[in-house]
Design an enzyme around this catalytic site. Structure first.
Site, mmCIF file in Angstrom:
data_model
loop_
_atom_site.group_PDB
_atom_site.id
_atom_site.type_symbol
_atom_site.label_atom_id
_atom_site.label_comp_id
_atom_site.label_asym_id
_atom_site.label_seq_id
_atom_site.Cartn_x
_atom_site.Cartn_y
_atom_site.Cartn_z
ATOM 1 C CB CYS A 2 44.593 49.772 46.445
ATOM 2 S SG CYS A 2 44.443 48.221 47.355
ATOM 3 N NE ARG A 27 45.354 51.971 41.126
ATOM 4 C CZ ARG A 27 46.577 51.928 40.618
ATOM 5 N NH1 ARG A 27 46.831 52.509 39.457
ATOM 6 N NH2 ARG A 27 47.544 51.311 41.245
ATOM 7 C CD1 TRP A 74 40.998 43.938 43.624
ATOM 8 C CD2 TRP A 74 42.748 42.984 44.624
ATOM 9 N NE1 TRP A 74 41.158 42.679 43.081
ATOM 10 C CE2 TRP A 74 42.218 42.080 43.677
ATOM 11 C CE3 TRP A 74 43.856 42.606 45.388
ATOM 12 C CZ2 TRP A 74 42.768 40.812 43.480
ATOM 13 C CZ3 TRP A 74 44.397 41.347 45.195
ATOM 14 C CH2 TRP A 74 43.849 40.465 44.241
ATOM 15 C CG ASN A 100 48.218 50.098 46.059
ATOM 16 O OD1 ASN A 100 48.068 48.894 46.185
ATOM 17 N ND2 ASN A 100 48.384 50.672 44.880
ATOM 18 N N GLY A 101 49.307 48.065 48.704
ATOM 19 C CA GLY A 101 50.451 47.162 48.797
ATOM 20 C C GLY A 101 50.248 46.112 49.872
ATOM 21 C CD GLU A 487 44.095 39.623 24.929
ATOM 22 O OE1 GLU A 487 43.523 40.686 25.262
ATOM 23 O OE2 GLU A 487 44.859 39.008 25.708
ATOM 24 C CE LYS A 491 40.800 41.585 27.286
ATOM 25 N NZ LYS A 491 42.110 41.082 27.270
ATOM 26 C CD GLU A 494 40.907 40.018 31.239
ATOM 27 O OE1 GLU A 494 41.894 40.401 31.870
ATOM 28 O OE2 GLU A 494 40.617 40.457 30.102
#
Length: 614
Positions: A2, A27, A74, A100-101, A487, A491, A494
């Protein structure tokens, strides 16, 4: 997760908030909204989708007003749609909030408010919170700031909020617990944001709220800070921001991710600048120098992190144990505190986070401190929560990383951790002076070798075109490069949404080898350093099963070239430094494959840059 943006001052709020929301797109979010006060009423517009969609929809409302708040959401409570998007009104329509939260006890509060006649349009915990604030304000007959304070003492969870009352249009109330919140201080104006990027062109002065702090922001007055729990007065500490506007723009690159991949030579150099003095045989790190005995007397080092930072921690495990001969355990921060870990005052905990706001890592820090451990932070964002919560630490100085998929965070974290290990190795007398200086010189040369690795971009783009339609991929590495395999796989999944898994190369025959056929691309890190012959044997096992082999090799390699379908060369370096080079081709491969598949590289679906909720 968020993004929060707010403005109160002498300028028109709408363009500032929209531009700020665009700056926070990194974000991760699925909807966006804005609320503006035009002098008589609050005009609200919100929509599922991107900030661009919000700009188009907001044409339906008045965009006038010099006070406003905006949000990118989000989804947690309630699916992504227009109704669940923020901002949210209270039932009276007087209050409007962004959040946010997560409010964990929102359902119980909602039931009580429903009994009192409140109705709810959305499925969110945020709408419950704004109505709780309204109920407190009404029943306690208090001002907005006090109502926010009382309400927040009744909730359980994490939050960063901004709320204003249309009957008091010269004031915004903000509060923080767990999620980041910054206040930019200008001339007769204030900015509110999840980080400083939305207001960097307007002011370099910012206050970062601490956990359980709230601020009343009023035009013509100084910020009023209070502790939420006990109403104690808090005093704002104004920081001068070091960020500049150019760092958060694309600078001619198609995507932030590509820009950040190419920034790595400079970012690594910035990370060791002033710390690494190879010609003098020195490493200067105040956080280590002032706490050397803590490290030298430690029974072990515990590293906690999430995602890419966890992979950097795995590399660090090899580095610390190999170079400094200190036992290391690497933990997922998200699991660490839930398994009742054994921690003592003889332990050193290193917490790694790009943003410095990762909720799970912060929770691990607090647990370790409660048990008496010495806590050292490694993060990128100056003034972040982890920087404030740890006993000591080191910044990576990577500069802002906007792309959701971390690239320069990984290499700069490894750089800092390598400096730490070398400094401790020297203090322990593990190295000869000759060997120590060899490491310092080679680390100093890494940026130029990263630049050389980036020259393979055209070849990598050709390889990416061959495998862009793959549905599964394997990544293999041994020793220092096993974490790089993890990693690389991360990537790819993602940003391109291709299923990928990383394994130690020797583990392939213990299961994953069953997946290998002529349709399976296998990315193998096979540098000359380390267990080269063993990796060559693994490549032969793949080849005999018709797997497609893409190998990352040391410059001039001929043996693997005979076996692999594609070879990407990186310069030779010391074994412990190879991850700084071998990760570069894998970053570029993921990037080009994602672009060719039409994916949103900088904002991959469902992901957020800074994970501030559990």
């Amino acid at each position: 997760m968020c993004g929060i943006v707010g403005y109160i001052g002498h300028r028109e709020a709408f363009p500032i908030i929209i531009k700020g929301l665009q700056r926070l797109e990194y974000r991760g979010y699925d909807s966006a909204g804005i609320a503006l006060y035009d002098g008589s009423q609050i005009n609200l517009s919100k929509t599922k989708g991107k900030v661009e969609d919000l700009q188009n929809k907001a044409k339906e409302i008045s965009q006038a007003g010099k006070i406003g708040i905006g949000h990118t959401r989000w989804a947690t409570h309630g699916v992504p749609n227009d109704v669940n998007s923020h901002p949210h009104y209270s039932n009276s329509g007087d209050l409007v909030i962004i959040h946010n939260g997560i409010i964990e006890n929102y359902e119980a509060i909602k039931q009580e408010l429903t009994k009192r006649g409140y109705t709810f349009q959305s499925d969110t915990d945020t709408e419950v919170l704004v109505n709780l604030i309204e109920e407190v304000k009404k029943t306690e007959d208090v001002k907005l700031g006090k109502a926010v304070q009382i309400a927040l003492n009744q909730v359980v969870g994490a939050y960063a909020i901004a709320v204003f009352d249309k009957r008091k249009p010269d004031e915004i109330v903000v509060a923080k617990l767990g999620s980041p919140l910054a206040i930019g201080i200008g001339e007769d104006e204030f900015f509110i944001a999840s980080d400083a990027s939305p207001f960097i062109e307007f002011t370099n002065n910012a206050v970062y709220l601490e956990d359980e702090e709230m601020a009343i922001i009023r035009l013509g007055k100084e910020i009023k800070l209070r502790k939420i729990k006990d109403d104690a007065v808090a005093y704002p500490r104004i920081l001068e921001l070091q960020m500049n506007l150019e760092e958060i723009e694309k600078g001619g690159y198609d995507h932030f991710m590509l820009k950040e991949i190419y920034e790595q030579p400079r970012a690594i150099k910035d990370t060791y600048r002033g710390r690494l003095l190879a010609d003098q045989g020195l490493i200067r790190m105040a956080g280590i120098d002032l706490n050397m005995e803590k490290f030298l007397n430690a029974n072990r080092i515990i590293i906690v992190a999430c995602g890419t930072s966890w992979h950097a921690g795995l590399v660090a495990e090899y580095i610390f144990e190999d170079l400094a001969r200190i036992p290391v355990e690497v933990e997922y921060a998200s699991e660490f505190r839930y398994r009742n870990p054994v921690i003592t005052d003889k332990d050193v905990l290193i917490a790694i986070s790009q943003s410095g706001e990762t909720a799970d890592t912060l929770a691990a820090i607090k647990l370790a401190k409660d048990r008496g451990a010495f806590v050292f932070g490694v993060c990128n964002v100056v003034g972040s929560s982890i920087a404030r919560e740890t006993d000591a630490g080191a910044y990576t100085h990577a500069g802002p990383e906007i792309g959701v998929a971390s690239t320069k965070a990984f290499t700069t974290q490894i750089t800092v951790l390598t400096l730490m290990a070398l400094k401790l190795a020297k203090a322990k007398g593990v190295f000869s002076e000759t060997k120590y200086r060899e490491y310092l010189t080679e680390l100093e040369n890494i940026p130029s070798k990263v630049e050389k690795s980036l020259e393979s971009n055209t070849l990598i783009e050709i390889i990416a075109d061959v495998y862009k339609d793959s549905t599964n991929c394997l990544y293999l590495g041994r020793g220092y490069n096993f974490p790089v395999a993890l990693e690389g796989a991360l990537k790819l999944k993602e940003i391109s949404y291709i299923h990928a898994e990383g394994y130690p190369a020797a583990e392939m025959k213990h299961g994953p080898i069953a997946l290998i056929d002529e349709h399976m691309p296998v990315f193998v890190i096979a540098t000359k350093k380390g267990h080269y012959e063993k990796v060559v044997s693994n490549i032969q096992e793949i080849k005999s099963r018709k797997g497609k082999i893409i190998a990352i090799v040391t410059e001039g390699d001929e043996q693997v070239k005979e076996l692999a379908d594609h070879v990407i060369e990186v310069p030779e370096t010391l074994e412990s430094l190879t991850p700084l080079l071998t990760t570069i081709p894998l970053q570029l491969l993921s990037y080009h494959i994602a672009v060719m598949r039409g994916c949103n590289v900088d904002q991959p679906r469902n992901l957020a840059k800074s994970v501030t909720v559990e």
